[in-house]
Design an enzyme around this catalytic site. Structure first.
Site, PDB file in Angstrom:
ATOM      1  N   PRO A  21       0.832  -1.201   0.000  1.00  0.00           N
ATOM      2  CA  PRO A  21       0.000   0.000   0.000  1.00  0.00           C
ATOM      3  C   PRO A  21       0.867   1.250   0.000  1.00  0.00           C
ATOM      4  O   PRO A  21       1.845   1.349   0.740  1.00  0.00           O
ATOM      5  CB  PRO A  21      -0.790  -0.129   1.307  1.00  0.00           C
ATOM      6  CG  PRO A  21      -0.810  -1.591   1.602  1.00  0.00           C
ATOM      7  CD  PRO A  21       0.512  -2.103   1.119  1.00  0.00           C
ATOM      8  N   GLU A  22       0.510   2.181  -0.862  1.00  0.00           N
ATOM      9  CA  GLU A  22       1.246   3.429  -0.967  1.00  0.00           C
ATOM     10  C   GLU A  22       0.408   4.553  -0.372  1.00  0.00           C
ATOM     11  O   GLU A  22      -0.624   4.307   0.258  1.00  0.00           O
ATOM     12  CB  GLU A  22       1.615   3.689  -2.424  1.00  0.00           C
ATOM     13  CG  GLU A  22       2.435   2.560  -3.052  1.00  0.00           C
ATOM     14  CD  GLU A  22       2.787   2.794  -4.511  1.00  0.00           C
ATOM     15  OE1 GLU A  22       2.952   3.964  -4.905  1.00  0.00           O
ATOM     16  OE2 GLU A  22       2.886   1.810  -5.271  1.00  0.00           O
ATOM     17  N   ARG A 126       1.248 -12.377   5.013  1.00  0.00           N
ATOM     18  CA  ARG A 126       2.677 -12.674   4.865  1.00  0.00           C
ATOM     19  C   ARG A 126       3.515 -12.300   6.095  1.00  0.00           C
ATOM     20  O   ARG A 126       4.718 -12.486   6.109  1.00  0.00           O
ATOM     21  CB  ARG A 126       3.219 -11.976   3.614  1.00  0.00           C
ATOM     22  CG  ARG A 126       2.554 -12.449   2.340  1.00  0.00           C
ATOM     23  CD  ARG A 126       3.071 -11.714   1.117  1.00  0.00           C
ATOM     24  NE  ARG A 126       4.474 -12.014   0.863  1.00  0.00           N
ATOM     25  CZ  ARG A 126       5.173 -11.464  -0.130  1.00  0.00           C
ATOM     26  NH1 ARG A 126       4.595 -10.572  -0.926  1.00  0.00           N
ATOM     27  NH2 ARG A 126       6.429 -11.782  -0.311  1.00  0.00           N
TER      28      ARG A 126
END
Length: 283
Positions: A21-22, A126
């Site tokens: 996510p940016e 993850r």
């Protein structure tokens, strides 16, 4: 206290590689959480992952009030009473979900925050995300300029670009210079600005610098308006997906015609990152 550890030998579920996510995705999450969580008290933090347990002590947060929620770069910052910040970085597959009821399943869940009203769930398939405590505002000292601020302008960018031999795409993704831009938006910004991703940063002229600043602000603002880009894992705080993937002009369009000139979009590796561009539109 850690309630349950993830097993290192658990079966791996094959799924399309996540995209970090940016700025627009993180801002979307913050905007979704802020009206729901601000001024609520943390009643309990249940930690389900040994990695998170090593980063913070859940009992230390009990009873603290969430004064404000803000974004800094790609980080989500929960400002707590007592001049403390709870800092969350989602990394590749992390997410924060708010719901009224306690989660029935803890698969992929790393921590659950019980509030006065509802639950905040930190899930991360993850296990790469970060949740840690810090003294108030210490994060600001480590990060560069916010690209949507008025201080991010041609003068600032010109000063930083001077003398840099790095490819301009790599330069834009340096979080100590510009906070929040990652692989997807660097490519979209450069396409709109008409700048080739492999250009040396120092080679940009004044006109190109102005275009780059303008493209940065317009692309990020538009992506926030459309609640971010979902290409794999990203979800908003209410589990809804972003919509800006429907407006991408170059990212992921390998061997497809450029939407502006019709030239076939090329894909290269630039310092290990997949990069898409149009040879005709970007110089």
């Amino acid at each position: 206290m850690c309630k349950r550890f993830f097993s290192a030998s658990a079966p791996i579920v094959k799924k399309k590689r996540g995209k970090m996510p940016e700025l627009p995705e993180v801002e979307t999450i913050v905007q979704g959480l802020k009206p729901k969580l601000a001024q609520q008290k943390i009643r309990q933090l249940r930690i389900y992952d040994s990695k998170i347990e090593r980063m913070l002590v859940g009992e230390y947060l009990s009873g603290r009030r969430i004064i404000n929620i803000r974004r800094r770069g790609k980080y989500i910052v929960f400002e707590l009473n007592g001049d403390l910040d709870l800092i969350v970085h989602l990394r590749m597959s992390g997410g924060l979900l708010y719901q009224q009821n306690e989660p029935q399943s803890i698969r992929w869940v790393r921590a659950v925050m019980k509030l006065d009203d509802g639950f905040l769930i930190f899930q991360d398939r993850r296990r790469l995300g970060v949740m840690e405590l810090s003294h108030s505002r210490s994060l600001d000292l480590r990060l560069g300029m916010e690209p949507l601020s008025s201080d991010f302008n041609s003068d600032y960018l010109r000063q930083k670009l001077a003398g840099s031999k790095r490819p301009i795409k790599v330069f834009l993704m340096d979080q100590t210079i510009v906070a929040g831009i990652g692989n997807i938006y660097a490519q979209e910004i450069l396409f709109v600005a008409g700048v080739h991703p492999q250009r040396e940063a120092r080679s940009l002229n004044n006109n190109e610098i102005r275009k780059l600043v303008k493209a940065t602000k317009s692309i990020l603002a538009m992506a926030i308006k459309h609640q971010g880009t979902t290409v794999s894992d990203f979800q908003n705080a209410d589990a809804s997906e972003g919509n800006f993937q429907n407006f991408l002009k170059v990212y992921g369009r390998n061997n497809k015609p450029c939407l502006v000139c019709g030239t076939v979009i090329r894909k290269i590796k630039l310092q290990g990152r997949t990069t898409y561009f149009c040879e005709k539109c970007q110089k």
